[in-house]
Each structure stands twice: as structure tokens, then as C-alpha cells.
Design a protein around this motif. Structure first.
Motif, PDB file in Angstrom:
ATOM      1  N   MET A   1      33.284  36.094  48.245  1.00  0.00           N
ATOM      2  CA  MET A   1      33.772  35.196  47.200  1.00  0.00           C
ATOM      3  C   MET A   1      35.281  35.371  47.063  1.00  0.00           C
ATOM      4  SD  MET A   1      32.393  34.881  43.293  1.00  0.00           S
ATOM      5  CE  MET A   1      30.754  34.725  43.997  1.00  0.00           C
ATOM      6  N   SER A   2      35.971  34.284  47.117  1.00  0.00           N
ATOM      7  CA  SER A   2      37.400  34.323  46.850  1.00  0.00           C
ATOM      8  C   SER A   2      37.493  34.810  45.413  1.00  0.00           C
ATOM      9  CB  SER A   2      37.969  32.919  47.019  1.00  0.00           C
ATOM     10  OG  SER A   2      39.238  32.847  46.463  1.00  0.00           O
ATOM     11  N   THR A   4      38.471  35.379  42.441  1.00  0.00           N
ATOM     12  CA  THR A   4      38.954  35.129  41.086  1.00  0.00           C
ATOM     13  C   THR A   4      37.840  34.786  40.106  1.00  0.00           C
ATOM     14  OG1 THR A   4      40.616  33.953  42.349  1.00  0.00           O
ATOM     15  CG2 THR A   4      40.948  34.107  39.983  1.00  0.00           C
ATOM     16  N   SER A 147      36.768  39.780  41.021  1.00  0.00           N
ATOM     17  CA  SER A 147      35.317  39.912  40.930  1.00  0.00           C
ATOM     18  C   SER A 147      34.905  41.366  40.694  1.00  0.00           C
ATOM     19  CB  SER A 147      34.717  39.380  42.225  1.00  0.00           C
ATOM     20  OG  SER A 147      33.381  39.719  42.333  1.00  0.00           O
ATOM     21  N   THR A 169      30.902  44.964  36.498  1.00  0.00           N
ATOM     22  CA  THR A 169      32.062  44.144  36.831  1.00  0.00           C
ATOM     23  C   THR A 169      31.827  42.673  36.430  1.00  0.00           C
ATOM     24  OG1 THR A 169      31.224  43.530  39.000  1.00  0.00           O
ATOM     25  CG2 THR A 169      32.458  45.598  38.857  1.00  0.00           C
ATOM     26  N   GLY A 171      31.933  40.299  38.520  1.00  0.00           N
ATOM     27  CA  GLY A 171      31.047  39.778  39.552  1.00  0.00           C
ATOM     28  C   GLY A 171      29.586  40.106  39.269  1.00  0.00           C
ATOM     29  N   ASN A 172      29.309  41.336  38.802  1.00  0.00           N
ATOM     30  CA  ASN A 172      27.944  41.695  38.412  1.00  0.00           C
ATOM     31  C   ASN A 172      27.426  40.732  37.356  1.00  0.00           C
ATOM     32  OD1 ASN A 172      28.718  45.276  38.372  1.00  0.00           O
ATOM     33  ND2 ASN A 172      27.853  44.067  40.046  1.00  0.00           N
ATOM     34  N   GLY A 340      21.941  44.148  45.870  1.00  0.00           N
ATOM     35  CA  GLY A 340      22.343  42.790  45.531  1.00  0.00           C
ATOM     36  C   GLY A 340      23.580  42.777  44.649  1.00  0.00           C
ATOM     37  N   PRO A 341      24.115  41.571  44.405  1.00  0.00           N
ATOM     38  CA  PRO A 341      25.394  41.476  43.698  1.00  0.00           C
ATOM     39  C   PRO A 341      25.349  41.859  42.224  1.00  0.00           C
ATOM     40  CG  PRO A 341      24.486  39.294  44.147  1.00  0.00           C
ATOM     41  CD  PRO A 341      23.616  40.275  44.860  1.00  0.00           C
ATOM     42  N   VAL A 343      24.219  44.803  41.288  1.00  0.00           N
ATOM     43  CA  VAL A 343      24.217  46.266  41.214  1.00  0.00           C
ATOM     44  C   VAL A 343      25.623  46.810  40.937  1.00  0.00           C
ATOM     45  CG1 VAL A 343      23.789  48.400  42.503  1.00  0.00           C
ATOM     46  CG2 VAL A 343      22.188  46.499  42.696  1.00  0.00           C
TER      47      VAL A 343
ATOM     48  N   MET B   1      32.225  41.884  42.459  1.00  0.00           N
ATOM     49  CA  MET B   1      30.797  41.826  42.749  1.00  0.00           C
ATOM     50  C   MET B   1      30.455  42.836  43.826  1.00  0.00           C
ATOM     51  SD  MET B   1      28.605  38.447  43.693  1.00  0.00           S
ATOM     52  CE  MET B   1      29.283  37.693  42.233  1.00  0.00           C
ATOM     53  N   SER B   2      29.500  43.659  43.538  1.00  0.00           N
ATOM     54  CA  SER B   2      28.997  44.559  44.579  1.00  0.00           C
ATOM     55  C   SER B   2      28.481  43.628  45.659  1.00  0.00           C
ATOM     56  CB  SER B   2      27.895  45.429  43.990  1.00  0.00           C
ATOM     57  OG  SER B   2      27.179  46.034  45.009  1.00  0.00           O
ATOM     58  N   GLU B   3      29.129  43.621  46.794  1.00  0.00           N
ATOM     59  CA  GLU B   3      29.311  42.412  47.598  1.00  0.00           C
ATOM     60  C   GLU B   3      28.101  41.869  48.349  1.00  0.00           C
ATOM     61  OE1 GLU B   3      32.507  40.863  47.736  1.00  0.00           O
ATOM     62  OE2 GLU B   3      32.946  42.207  46.099  1.00  0.00           O
ATOM     63  N   THR B   4      26.925  42.390  48.115  1.00  0.00           N
ATOM     64  CA  THR B   4      25.801  41.989  48.951  1.00  0.00           C
ATOM     65  C   THR B   4      25.220  40.634  48.567  1.00  0.00           C
ATOM     66  OG1 THR B   4      25.249  44.303  48.595  1.00  0.00           O
ATOM     67  CG2 THR B   4      23.859  43.044  50.092  1.00  0.00           C
ATOM     68  N   MET B   5      25.148  39.752  49.549  1.00  0.00           N
ATOM     69  CA  MET B   5      24.461  38.475  49.385  1.00  0.00           C
ATOM     70  C   MET B   5      23.201  38.542  50.228  1.00  0.00           C
ATOM     71  SD  MET B   5      26.375  36.366  47.545  1.00  0.00           S
ATOM     72  CE  MET B   5      27.608  37.244  46.588  1.00  0.00           C
ATOM     73  N   LEU B   6      22.083  38.173  49.657  1.00  0.00           N
ATOM     74  CA  LEU B   6      20.809  38.361  50.329  1.00  0.00           C
ATOM     75  C   LEU B   6      20.453  37.153  51.189  1.00  0.00           C
ATOM     76  CD1 LEU B   6      19.228  39.725  47.098  1.00  0.00           C
ATOM     77  CD2 LEU B   6      20.447  40.973  48.869  1.00  0.00           C
ATOM     78  N   SER B 147      29.849  39.175  50.459  1.00  0.00           N
ATOM     79  CA  SER B 147      30.238  37.983  49.713  1.00  0.00           C
ATOM     80  C   SER B 147      31.304  37.175  50.459  1.00  0.00           C
ATOM     81  CB  SER B 147      30.758  38.444  48.356  1.00  0.00           C
ATOM     82  OG  SER B 147      31.400  37.427  47.695  1.00  0.00           O
ATOM     83  N   GLY B 171      29.910  33.861  49.156  1.00  0.00           N
ATOM     84  CA  GLY B 171      30.358  33.937  47.770  1.00  0.00           C
ATOM     85  C   GLY B 171      30.788  32.580  47.238  1.00  0.00           C
ATOM     86  N   ASN B 172      31.506  31.797  48.063  1.00  0.00           N
ATOM     87  CA  ASN B 172      31.875  30.438  47.664  1.00  0.00           C
ATOM     88  C   ASN B 172      30.629  29.627  47.308  1.00  0.00           C
ATOM     89  OD1 ASN B 172      34.380  30.186  50.299  1.00  0.00           O
ATOM     90  ND2 ASN B 172      34.693  30.788  48.174  1.00  0.00           N
ATOM     91  N   LEU B 174      27.554  30.681  46.502  1.00  0.00           N
ATOM     92  CA  LEU B 174      26.853  31.149  45.299  1.00  0.00           C
ATOM     93  C   LEU B 174      27.608  30.691  44.053  1.00  0.00           C
ATOM     94  CD1 LEU B 174      24.737  32.796  43.751  1.00  0.00           C
ATOM     95  CD2 LEU B 174      26.112  34.833  44.130  1.00  0.00           C
ATOM     96  N   ALA B 175      28.927  30.819  44.073  1.00  0.00           N
ATOM     97  CA  ALA B 175      29.717  30.421  42.906  1.00  0.00           C
ATOM     98  C   ALA B 175      29.586  28.915  42.666  1.00  0.00           C
ATOM     99  CB  ALA B 175      31.185  30.807  43.108  1.00  0.00           C
ATOM    100  N   PRO B 341      36.338  31.197  42.145  1.00  0.00           N
ATOM    101  CA  PRO B 341      35.526  31.769  43.220  1.00  0.00           C
ATOM    102  C   PRO B 341      34.939  30.752  44.198  1.00  0.00           C
ATOM    103  CG  PRO B 341      34.371  31.886  41.125  1.00  0.00           C
ATOM    104  CD  PRO B 341      35.751  31.410  40.825  1.00  0.00           C
TER     105      PRO B 341
END
Lengths: 487, 487
Positions: A1-2, A4, A147, A169, A171-172, A340-341, A343, B1-6, B147, B171-172, B174-175, B341
Motif C-alpha cells: 500500500m502506498s 499514506t 500505514s 498501527t 494500517g492495522n 494478516g494485516p 496483526v 500495516m503489518s504487511e501481509t495480504m492473504l 502490501s 495494498g492499493n 485493498l484500500a 493508500p
């Protein structure tokens, strides 16, 4: 994710200024009003010296000022540290010190406790609601966060008995709000009722979710079954988060069918008993049971109302923002792992605790569970013998550590016993010198420990049941205390 | 965001295997079925040598195989490059080369074009739907993405006329899905109809959103107003994305009120004419106008149905996942800037173009707009004189560059002219040697350029109107062509 993340409240105030953001006992407040109040609050905090990255602690019962404070701290780029209003001075001081808090904000009823805790922790004297000083509102507004920036630090205890600060965060929070919406649904005009304390993740997440959704939040200062029953109808509530005890008490005073616009009654803090589920179903309460943790910004899995009876005792299936694994062969019980995001990136300044809890991207919850063939989660044992009493988490290790500080106590074991009203009650078995009356020990503990943590029962025993390796066998302690054959 | 995307599809197949994921002309398909087909498709791609990070291009009209391919590419950790099915061999070859594509997958009608483009670009011969080889399905499954990992690269043109690959991350996406849901609402059981091409972001985002929401997608192979009208009712559609031309043609054949379960008719590609808005309102079509870009993974702002007439010509207000600024004093027109995001991290292997477009976290769209006092966005001029014809973007610079390659053409200017059916038509004014008939030039262009880009009108003029600094004055060209006084 970019990366912001925007100022979600400011956005909502710009996009939908006239929409109701908050309903409380004073009436309804629009997004424009809330936004203005948050600016005022941020101005006061800024004048008090709060800078980006500072930790700002909050010691308060539910109130609109708390909602404002949450957003104001974020608008300054500072980090909120919500404190459990039920804690005692000593417990609070530990968290204030641990988070190196720059400022503490209290509500009036907790001002004295807060002042004592701040003094003990070497934190400046707290500010007290209402923060009505005339502040220069020209504070430097943080318009976007990364994020990964922390929005808050929430304390939970654990095996060691020493509370750890869970960093959550932006992002969380976004991922959690998205996962919840993609599961439970969201519509413009929705209203989520918060009666759970805002200092817990189950309450705080409602504050964040509501601005993200642009929907309304109905805030109760404290739990009252009659007030809740009236509010569900009057305030056009669509979602409400409760613990089982609250649902029980609600149904005890209200035998009418659930208000028709209520789409979700989210019940956390352990499975709902079958009899209660059946009563709720008969009155068309859409009970969604959930399993969640502070470390995952709230919900991990939910059980839909349609499955409640067929999958009795299950916490359901994971949200799309969480992945769930049980560390055991298929169908067998094992530790519940979550990724996952949602956490947390970890515990505040506890690299070792973080490394122990989050391994290869998987949060090791410590909870024991089982997945059935269809992927439904059953939580069999809470982590580290966690006791959940009326929705509050109690960690035996913390209570045992205090008991052992009492001059007469030589050994102690704390367990949860089943209780129809609270889910579990805290009970302790102690080996103590002659002359120590359990009731005296209880009073001694009450000065040092939040009321919900103080054992309802303290029983003296000859000896604690131990394993060969010298570990207390809590299961046997539970049986002793439940059966009454302890001396 | 804890960066994991599933793996969102795998998640949905686990959590709701029996729920309808896809409705097409073959019937309804559950998440479990879709998941199995995607596994099969991923197995074929893997056997064909696709590895994580590889670019896999897709040249196809809407079909269920496209949906499967989107997910299969992701499941291998590869990156999808959707190609516009309307492009010619030369245009396709450029994008195949630019993205260094490892494999091209085509549908049968486009197999010959795809093969020629692959040959020209030095890419292996394409695979053609249906990918029914018996593949060993034991491919290495990528179970989680960061992400910031690219999900796809989508080409758009620009000032230079050379298409650039817009990288869109997990991430884009999902946002974007969250921002859309938090604005338009989402409920379990929703169904989003995709008739826009899946090779555009407006179509592709429906594929991603649907699995994230766990809702259904209704797929049309091509636009037919009668099929759309029937499908809205029969397939229990709640959301549909169209361009204004489609809405116009829909209302031309269907004078019945909109099916009552339809909550959102999302209209992109420029403002909807007033007369059409009024017809739509009279038939209770919930028209939500939107402004979006490939670079923002689709929607940036939307205008609610209730505001459609009062704010005629406006694109509405930003989503909570986007921040909007107009680079000008308040109320004045200026360049539209977007952050948040949903914004792409940049153009594939174009650091300079990326640095020019994204500055200090703000995407410079090149579009000119104005924000009114209440924060409503009005898009006054599309970037770089972008022409939007029937929902397809046409960049004058690209067409002019080709015109100048024709042996007789000395100068060229391409503009959009208003058209009631298509929004805009592409028209060209050229200065050319004697002996070149515009109709011959058109035929010459048709071999080299997607049909929607070929000017409907090519007019010879004595000279192009120029500024003192030698730039073509497109506004005057438009007036010349509209007025007919060009020779």
C-alpha cells in the motif's frame, strides 16, 4: 500500500459535515461539530507540550471527551495509551512508566487516582476533562500518517504477569475496519453502539471504524441493561458490541423481540452459553460470536447467527484480513496462530517478547484451539490460563505474583471458575502461614489491584497439586476449588 | 500495516465455499468451484514456466477464464498485465516488450493478433483459452503477498504518446475496495455487475473487490443494453459499473423503473448529461457519478444520487481512502492532486515519469478541476487533452505521433468533439501534401491503431492555430472542426 493514511475524521467532516457522528446522553453531534471539538482538544494538548511521537495516556470511563481525545492525539501525530479505568495506582504507574508517557489525561472521577499514578511514575500532573482551557488552536496538524505509524499502545498482561504494550498501527485499524465491513456489511446511516469500555480494543475500534465508515457511533457511559434496551430502539442502532454477560442481562429485562434495524449483536469474550443463544434466537437477536485479541486490533473470526446452534461453542471462521492456523495435525487441538494485516507489529520496546510472539509472520496467541473439517474454529483454552470475567481479561500470573508479596503467603495458584453471570470468577488457592485470614488478604489485595482481578474466593489449602517438574497443575486446582475438598 | 495480504480467493473458498462467486452465461459458480478452476489455471501457467515476479499478459474480452487468470497469476506470485483487446499488433507488441512479459494468454478470437504481437515482441507463442492442458497442479502456491507487491501493471498513455505501465499493488486494491465499501456500502449477498472490460481498472477492480467482500460478480462478455436490462433483474444485481453511453442505451430500451434491489449504478468516464440524469432519476436509477484513474486503482471521488442535479457536472467528494487537492487558490481551477493508500507506487521501470507524476506523496493527475465551497469536485479538463470516448481513454499525442509517420502528413492536431452517444469523438486536423485523401489516411491508421483511437473525422486544414511559442492551440482546433470553417 502506498503508505499514506489520512486524517479520517477531518475527511468525514469535509465530506459529510452534517451527518451524525456521535450520539451520547447530551444528544446528537455532527461530524463538523466533532471535528471542531477535536481541534480544540488538540490545541489544548499542543499547548500542554504534546509533540508528534509522544505518548498520551488516557484514564477515563466512556464519555464523548474520550472520543475527542482519541482523534486529537492522532491529529497531533502523538500516540494514545488507553489505561484500564479499573486499575489501581500501582498498576497504572507501571504502564505510565513503561510507555514513557508525556502527558496523562483523566476524567474527573479518576483524577485523584490518575494524579497519584502520575506522581509515582514521574509523569507531569494530569489534565482533567473537560479540557476547556482557551488554547491557541494553531497547532501543527499532522495530515497524514504512514500505514505503519502507531495509533495507540494498549496494555495486556501475559505469562510473566508484567503487562506489555501492544502497538496498533493505522494500517492495522484500517485493515480491521475493512475486514469487519467485508464480513458484517456496512451501509451509509449505520450506527454502532459502544457500551464496552473505550480503553479496550473492542470499544476503541468502534471509534475508529465509525469515522472510516462515515457512520454514527452511539456511546454509553456505562452498562445499564435498561438504557441499552431503550437505546437500541430509540437511537436506530444497527450494530452493538457486548460481552455475554451484558446480553444475558439485557434479555433479563427485555422480553421484546430485537429492534428490527439491528443487524449485528457482536458478542466477544468467549462462547455464549446455549440457553442464552436460544433465548436470543427466539427474540430474533442477530448474535454474531467473535474471537479477537488486542494484538489483532479486535475481531479475528466470527460465527454467523445461522451457525450459532449448529456450531455451538465455535468462534466461527476468520475474516478476510486474517489467516488462521492451528499448530497441530488436522482436527487436533493446538496453539492458534494468526497472520494478516490486522496483526500488531509487536510490543512496545519489547523486542524479545515480540520475537517470541510473532514468528515467521504468525502471531502465536497462546490460545489453544481446534479447526473442524469445515474450517470452524473452536477456542478450547485461553492462553496462559487466561481468565475472562465479564469481558475483562485476568492473567493468573499477575495475581499470583501479588499474592506472593503478602507476608503470610508461601504458594499461590489462581484459576477461573465457571460462573453463570460473569462467565468466569477469579479464585485463588494459597498455602499460607497460620494467622492469615483469607478475608484480610483480599482487603490487602483490593488496595493494590483492580477490583475485577481480586479473587472472589481465596481458599487456604495444605498443598498445591504439582507436576513432577514442580509446575502447579491448574486443572487440579480448579477441581479442588470447584469441589470444595481443599483442606 | 503489518504487511501481509492473504490469498483472498482461497480465503473465501474456505470460509464460504457454497456462496456464489461468479454468474456468467454458463450459470452460477461457487467460491469452491472458482477456487478449483484457479488452481487448475495456476497449474497450467506453472507448467508453462511462470515464476514469481514474472509478468503474465492477458489479451481477452470479458470471460470467466479472465477472472480465473487474474487469480491464478496472483496465486503464483506473478504479475498480471491486462492488455486492451482493442489494440493493434504494433501497440500490443510495445507493451509486451515494455513489461518484459514472460507469457501471453489470449482468448480464441484474439489468438492471431496475440501471436503476431508476441512474435514482434520476442515473447513465446501465446497460450489460448481454454487452458485445458492436463497440468500437474502441484505448483508452489504463494499464500501471502506484501502490501506493496504488484498485483498488476496496466498501461495508460500520456503526453508523450508512449504508454506507461501503472503498477497497482495488493495494498492499493485493498484500500480501493475499502474506500468503495465505506462510501457505497456493502452487504453479504451483494452482486456487482461487470460489463466494463476487465482489462480496464474499472472492470478489474470488480474482480478483486468481489473476493474481498465475499460477494458475487455478474459478468457480461460484452455490452448489450437488452442483456444488461434483463440481467439487472434476473441476476439480483445490487451494483453495476457503466459509462454514460451504456446508461443512455440502457434507458433507450428499458422504460421500466430500475430493479428495486439495485443500490448503486456507478457511472465513470466523465459527467452524465443533465437530460440523461433526469431520465435516470425519473426511473429511480441510483446514479453515482465517479471520477477515477488507473493510477488510483479506480474511484477517487463520487457524487451521490441526491446531489446529481444540484451539483450538475460535479464528480462529488473524495472517498475516505483518497485526499484531493486542487493546485490553485480556493475556488479557482488548477491541477487535481490525489494522495492516499490507493495511489500507485509508480510507473513500471519509469523512475523519471514516476518522479514527475508523484511529488511529495501527491499524484499529479494532469486533470484540471475546481473545488466549490462545499468541497465538491468539478473536473474541467481531462489531463493532456485526454479524450474519453465511450469510456475509453484516447491520448491525442499518441494519435498525432502516428499521423506524423504517414508520408504525406506534415502537421497534425487531434482533439475530442462532443458526441451525444459516445461523450466525445476523436477528430484530427492535418496539414498534408497534396494527393493525400483523408479516407486513405484513415485506412492506413486502422491497420496500426485500435479502432476507438482512429479519428472519426480527419480534416485537411491550411495551417494549425499556433501559440507564439509554437504550441498547437487545441481549443481553436476544436472550434475549427466544430464550426466547419477549416479550409
Amino acid at each position: 500500500m502506498s503508505e499514506t493514511m489520512l486524517d479520517w475524521l477531518a475527511h468525514r467532516a469535509g465530506v459529510m459535515p452534517g451527518v451524525i457522528a456521535l450520539v451520547d446522553d447530551q444528544g446528537e453531534h455532527t461530524y463538523a461539530e466533532l471535528d471542531q471539538r477535536v481541534d480544540r482538544c488538540a490545541g489544548v494538548l499542543w499547548a500542554a507540550g504534546v509533540k508528534p511521537g509522544d505518548r498520551v495516556a488516557m484514564l477515563a470511563w466512556n464519555a464523548p471527551e474520550v472520543v475527542e481525545l482519541v482523534h486529537a492525539v492522532s491529529r497531533l501525530g502523538a500516540i494514545l495509551v488507553p489505561l484500564n479505568a479499573r486499575l489501581r495506582v500501582e498498576e497504572l504507574a507501571f504502564q505510565l512508566r513503561d510507555a514513557e508517557v508525556a502527558l496523562l489525561v483523566c476524567d474527573a472521577p479518576l483524577a485523584e487516582t490518575g494524579a497519584a499514578a502520575a506522581r509515582e511514575a514521574g509523569v507531569p500532573p494530569p489534565r482533567v476533562f473537560p479540557l476547556d482551557e482557551r488554547a491557541d488552536s494553531a497547532f501543527p496538524r499532522v495530515e497524514a500518517h504512514a500505514s505503519g505509524d502507531p495509533l495507540c499502545i494498549m496494555y495486556t498482561s501475559g505469562t510473566t504477569g508484567l503487562p506489555k504494550g501492544v502497538v496498533l498501527t493505522y494500517g492495522n485499524m484500517l485493515a480491521s475496519a475493512a475486514g469487519s465491513a467485508f464480513n458484517l456489511g456496512v451501509l451509509p446511516g449505520d450506527r454502532w453502539l459502544a457500551v464496552l469500555p473505550l480503553f479496550h480494543v473492542g470499544g476503541l475500534s468502534i471509534v475508529i471504524r465509525s469515522v472510516l465508515y462515515g457512520t454514527g457511533m452511539v456511546l454509553h457511559r456505562q452498562f445499564s441493561e435498561r438504557a441499552l434496551s431503550a437505546s437500541l430502539r430509540r437511537d436506530r442502532v444497527t450494530h452493538v458490541s457486548v460481552v455475554a454477560t451484558m446480553l444475558q442481562r439485557l434479555l433479563d429485562v427485555d422480553a421484546e423481540p430485537c429492534a428490527s434495524q439491528v443487524r449485528v449483536v457482536l458478542v466477544g469474550g468467549g462462547p455464549v452459553p446455549e440457553a442464552l443463544l436460544e433465548r436470543a434466537a427466539a427474540l430474533a437477536y442477530p448474535v454474531v460470536q467473535t474471537y479477537g485479541l488486542t494484538e489483532t486490533a479486535s475481531q479475528v473470526a466470527t460465527l454467523a447467527p445461522a451457525d450459532a446452534i449448529a456450531r455451538l461453542g465455535s468462534a466461527g471462521k476468520p475474516l478476510v484480513t486474517t489467516r488462521l492456523r492451528v499448530d497441530a495435525p488436522p482436527g487436533e487441538p493446538g496453539e492458534i496462530l494468526v497472520s494478516g494485516p490486522v496483526v500488531t507489529p509487536g510490543y512496545f520496546r519489547r523486542p524479545e517478547a515480540t520475537a517470541a510472539a510473532i514468528r515467521d509472520g504468525w502471531l502465536h496467541t497462546g490460545d489453544i484451539g481446534r479447526l473442524d473439517d469445515d474450517g470452524y474454529l473452536y477456542v478450547l483454552d485461553r492462553r496462559d490460563d487466561l481468565i475472562v470475567s465479564g469481558g475483562e481479561n485476568v492473567y493468573p500470573a499477575e495475581i499470583e505474583a501479588l499474592l506472593l508479596r503478602h507476608p503470610t503467603v508461601r504458594q499461590a495458584a489462581v484459576v477461573g471458575l465457571p460462573d453463570p453471570a460473569w462467565g468466569q470468577l477469579v479464585a485463588a488457592a494459597i498455602v499460607a502461614d497460620d494467622g492469615a485470614a483469607p478475608e484480610e488478604i483480599r482487603l490487602w489485595m483490593q488496595e493494590r489491584l483492580a477490583g475485577f482481578k481480586v479473587p472472589s474466593r481465596i481458599e487456604r489449602v495444605e498443598a498445591l497439586p504439582m507436576t513432577a517438574s514442580g509446575k502447579v497443575q491448574r486443572r487440579l486446582v480448579r477441581e479442588m476449588l470447584a469441589g470444595g475438598n481443599y483442606l
